[in-house]
Write a protein that holds these residues in place. Structure first.
Motif, PDB file in Angstrom:
ATOM      1  N   LEU A  86     -30.376  40.702   5.276  1.00  0.00           N
ATOM      2  CA  LEU A  86     -30.595  39.258   5.276  1.00  0.00           C
ATOM      3  C   LEU A  86     -30.661  38.756   3.850  1.00  0.00           C
ATOM      4  N   GLN A  87     -29.975  37.661   3.599  1.00  0.00           N
ATOM      5  CA  GLN A  87     -29.999  36.999   2.305  1.00  0.00           C
ATOM      6  C   GLN A  87     -30.479  35.568   2.522  1.00  0.00           C
ATOM      7  N   ILE A  88     -31.271  35.069   1.615  1.00  0.00           N
ATOM      8  CA  ILE A  88     -31.806  33.714   1.759  1.00  0.00           C
ATOM      9  C   ILE A  88     -30.757  32.682   1.336  1.00  0.00           C
ATOM     10  N   THR A  89     -30.765  31.537   2.002  1.00  0.00           N
ATOM     11  CA  THR A  89     -29.858  30.438   1.673  1.00  0.00           C
ATOM     12  C   THR A  89     -30.569  29.453   0.745  1.00  0.00           C
ATOM     13  N   ASP A  90     -29.817  28.506   0.205  1.00  0.00           N
ATOM     14  CA  ASP A  90     -30.427  27.448  -0.608  1.00  0.00           C
ATOM     15  C   ASP A  90     -31.448  26.666   0.213  1.00  0.00           C
ATOM     16  N   SER A  91     -31.127  26.438   1.468  1.00  0.00           N
ATOM     17  CA  SER A  91     -32.039  25.731   2.363  1.00  0.00           C
ATOM     18  C   SER A  91     -33.329  26.536   2.572  1.00  0.00           C
ATOM     19  N   GLY A  92     -33.192  27.851   2.678  1.00  0.00           N
ATOM     20  CA  GLY A  92     -34.358  28.724   2.823  1.00  0.00           C
ATOM     21  C   GLY A  92     -35.222  28.720   1.580  1.00  0.00           C
ATOM     22  N   ILE A  93     -34.589  28.720   0.421  1.00  0.00           N
ATOM     23  CA  ILE A  93     -35.338  28.658  -0.843  1.00  0.00           C
ATOM     24  C   ILE A  93     -36.098  27.350  -0.931  1.00  0.00           C
ATOM     25  N   LYS A  94     -35.442  26.259  -0.566  1.00  0.00           N
ATOM     26  CA  LYS A  94     -36.081  24.946  -0.618  1.00  0.00           C
ATOM     27  C   LYS A  94     -37.285  24.882   0.334  1.00  0.00           C
ATOM     28  N   ALA A  95     -37.120  25.366   1.569  1.00  0.00           N
ATOM     29  CA  ALA A  95     -38.220  25.356   2.537  1.00  0.00           C
ATOM     30  C   ALA A  95     -39.377  26.219   2.043  1.00  0.00           C
ATOM     31  N   TYR A  96     -39.049  27.391   1.515  1.00  0.00           N
ATOM     32  CA  TYR A  96     -40.073  28.291   0.985  1.00  0.00           C
ATOM     33  C   TYR A  96     -40.829  27.635  -0.166  1.00  0.00           C
ATOM     34  N   ASP A  97     -40.088  27.054  -1.115  1.00  0.00           N
ATOM     35  CA  ASP A  97     -40.716  26.419  -2.280  1.00  0.00           C
ATOM     36  C   ASP A  97     -41.611  25.249  -1.869  1.00  0.00           C
ATOM     37  N   GLN A  98     -41.160  24.427  -0.926  1.00  0.00           N
ATOM     38  CA  GLN A  98     -41.977  23.301  -0.455  1.00  0.00           C
ATOM     39  C   GLN A  98     -43.265  23.799   0.185  1.00  0.00           C
ATOM     40  N   HIS A  99     -43.149  24.814   1.013  1.00  0.00           N
ATOM     41  CA  HIS A  99     -44.324  25.373   1.684  1.00  0.00           C
ATOM     42  C   HIS A  99     -45.284  25.992   0.666  1.00  0.00           C
ATOM     43  N   ARG A 100     -44.725  26.729  -0.279  1.00  0.00           N
ATOM     44  CA  ARG A 100     -45.540  27.379  -1.315  1.00  0.00           C
ATOM     45  C   ARG A 100     -46.275  26.346  -2.163  1.00  0.00           C
ATOM     46  N   GLN A 101     -45.577  25.292  -2.556  1.00  0.00           N
ATOM     47  CA  GLN A 101     -46.210  24.242  -3.365  1.00  0.00           C
ATOM     48  C   GLN A 101     -47.313  23.532  -2.583  1.00  0.00           C
ATOM     49  N   ALA A 102     -47.083  23.291  -1.294  1.00  0.00           N
ATOM     50  CA  ALA A 102     -48.104  22.648  -0.469  1.00  0.00           C
ATOM     51  C   ALA A 102     -49.323  23.551  -0.320  1.00  0.00           C
ATOM     52  N   ARG A 103     -49.102  24.853  -0.129  1.00  0.00           N
ATOM     53  CA  ARG A 103     -50.222  25.798  -0.037  1.00  0.00           C
ATOM     54  C   ARG A 103     -51.012  25.828  -1.337  1.00  0.00           C
ATOM     55  N   TYR A 110     -31.984  29.330   7.180  1.00  0.00           N
ATOM     56  CA  TYR A 110     -32.755  29.785   6.020  1.00  0.00           C
ATOM     57  C   TYR A 110     -32.281  31.137   5.493  1.00  0.00           C
ATOM     58  N   VAL A 111     -31.630  31.917   6.341  1.00  0.00           N
ATOM     59  CA  VAL A 111     -31.075  33.207   5.931  1.00  0.00           C
ATOM     60  C   VAL A 111     -29.702  33.374   6.577  1.00  0.00           C
ATOM     61  N   TYR A 112     -28.915  34.276   6.011  1.00  0.00           N
ATOM     62  CA  TYR A 112     -27.652  34.647   6.641  1.00  0.00           C
ATOM     63  C   TYR A 112     -27.505  36.159   6.545  1.00  0.00           C
ATOM     64  N   ARG A 113     -26.647  36.688   7.393  1.00  0.00           N
ATOM     65  CA  ARG A 113     -26.431  38.137   7.461  1.00  0.00           C
ATOM     66  C   ARG A 113     -25.338  38.582   6.495  1.00  0.00           C
ATOM     67  N   ILE A 165     -37.907  38.462   0.851  1.00  0.00           N
ATOM     68  CA  ILE A 165     -36.500  38.429   0.455  1.00  0.00           C
ATOM     69  C   ILE A 165     -36.341  37.802  -0.931  1.00  0.00           C
ATOM     70  N   ILE A 166     -37.090  36.732  -1.200  1.00  0.00           N
ATOM     71  CA  ILE A 166     -37.021  36.096  -2.521  1.00  0.00           C
ATOM     72  C   ILE A 166     -37.511  37.060  -3.602  1.00  0.00           C
ATOM     73  N   THR A 167     -38.583  37.759  -3.317  1.00  0.00           N
ATOM     74  CA  THR A 167     -39.202  38.647  -4.302  1.00  0.00           C
ATOM     75  C   THR A 167     -38.401  39.924  -4.539  1.00  0.00           C
ATOM     76  N   HIS A 168     -37.857  40.499  -3.461  1.00  0.00           N
ATOM     77  CA  HIS A 168     -37.234  41.823  -3.574  1.00  0.00           C
ATOM     78  C   HIS A 168     -35.737  41.832  -3.289  1.00  0.00           C
ATOM     79  N   GLY A 169     -35.145  40.688  -2.999  1.00  0.00           N
ATOM     80  CA  GLY A 169     -33.714  40.628  -2.718  1.00  0.00           C
ATOM     81  C   GLY A 169     -33.416  40.857  -1.249  1.00  0.00           C
ATOM     82  N   SER A 170     -32.127  40.836  -0.923  1.00  0.00           N
ATOM     83  CA  SER A 170     -31.720  40.977   0.472  1.00  0.00           C
ATOM     84  C   SER A 170     -32.300  42.257   1.055  1.00  0.00           C
ATOM     85  N   ALA A 171     -32.576  42.195   2.362  1.00  0.00           N
ATOM     86  CA  ALA A 171     -33.218  43.339   3.015  1.00  0.00           C
ATOM     87  C   ALA A 171     -32.748  43.452   4.449  1.00  0.00           C
ATOM     88  N   GLY A 172     -32.707  44.668   4.926  1.00  0.00           N
ATOM     89  CA  GLY A 172     -32.364  44.932   6.310  1.00  0.00           C
ATOM     90  C   GLY A 172     -33.588  44.768   7.207  1.00  0.00           C
TER      91      GLY A 172
END
Length: 133
Positions: A80-97, A65-68, A31-38
């Motif tokens: 589905l569109q990502i929320t600010d909370s979803g972006i934050k969780a994704y970024d934290q996980h990505r940085q840890a990885r 993390y997402v809303y409809r 969703i972050i890479t390609h935008g909202s998706a069904g």
């Protein structure tokens, strides 16, 4: 390959940052890479049953993390569109990885890291090409 996949899975599952599992991370990444998706588009992308993606999406929605976004033409469909909370969780996980991977290859030469990255990208493109063919 089996050992590589097993070890990559171990690192992800046993050193998880936040509360994202692999499926959540992948859906958020898409969703972050390609935008909202069904749901259907996500299911097609990951070659999964729609019911599987629905369950995964419901878990992401429950965590906030997402809303409809309703489809104006078909009231039953939504994206589905990502929320600010979803972006934050994704970024934290990505940085840890990334930190874990960086630590694993810290003794590798720059040349080895570049070669590994090049070959891994080539492998991934080959898998995608083979699956589409």
């Amino acid at each position: 390959m089996t050992i590589l996949l097993r070890r990559a899975s171990f690192i992800t599952h046993h050193h998880r940052a936040g509360n994202l599992d692999r499926s959540a991370y992948l859906l958020l990444h898409q969703i972050i890479t390609h935008g909202s998706a069904g749901i259907k588009a996500l299911a097609d992308e990951f070659r999964l049953d729609i019911s599987t993606v629905c369950r995964q999406a419901a878990a992401l929605e429950q965590k906030g993390y997402v809303y409809r976004i309703p489809n104006p033409v078909d009231g039953r469909a939504y994206s589905l569109q990502i929320t600010d909370s979803g972006i934050k969780a994704y970024d934290q996980h990505r940085q840890a990885r990334l930190a874990r991977i960086t630590d694993i290859v810290k003794d590798w030469s720059d040349e080895d890291c570049e070669m590994f990255g090049r070959l891994l990208r080539k492998y991934n493109r080959s898998v995608i090409h083979t699956c589409k063919g």
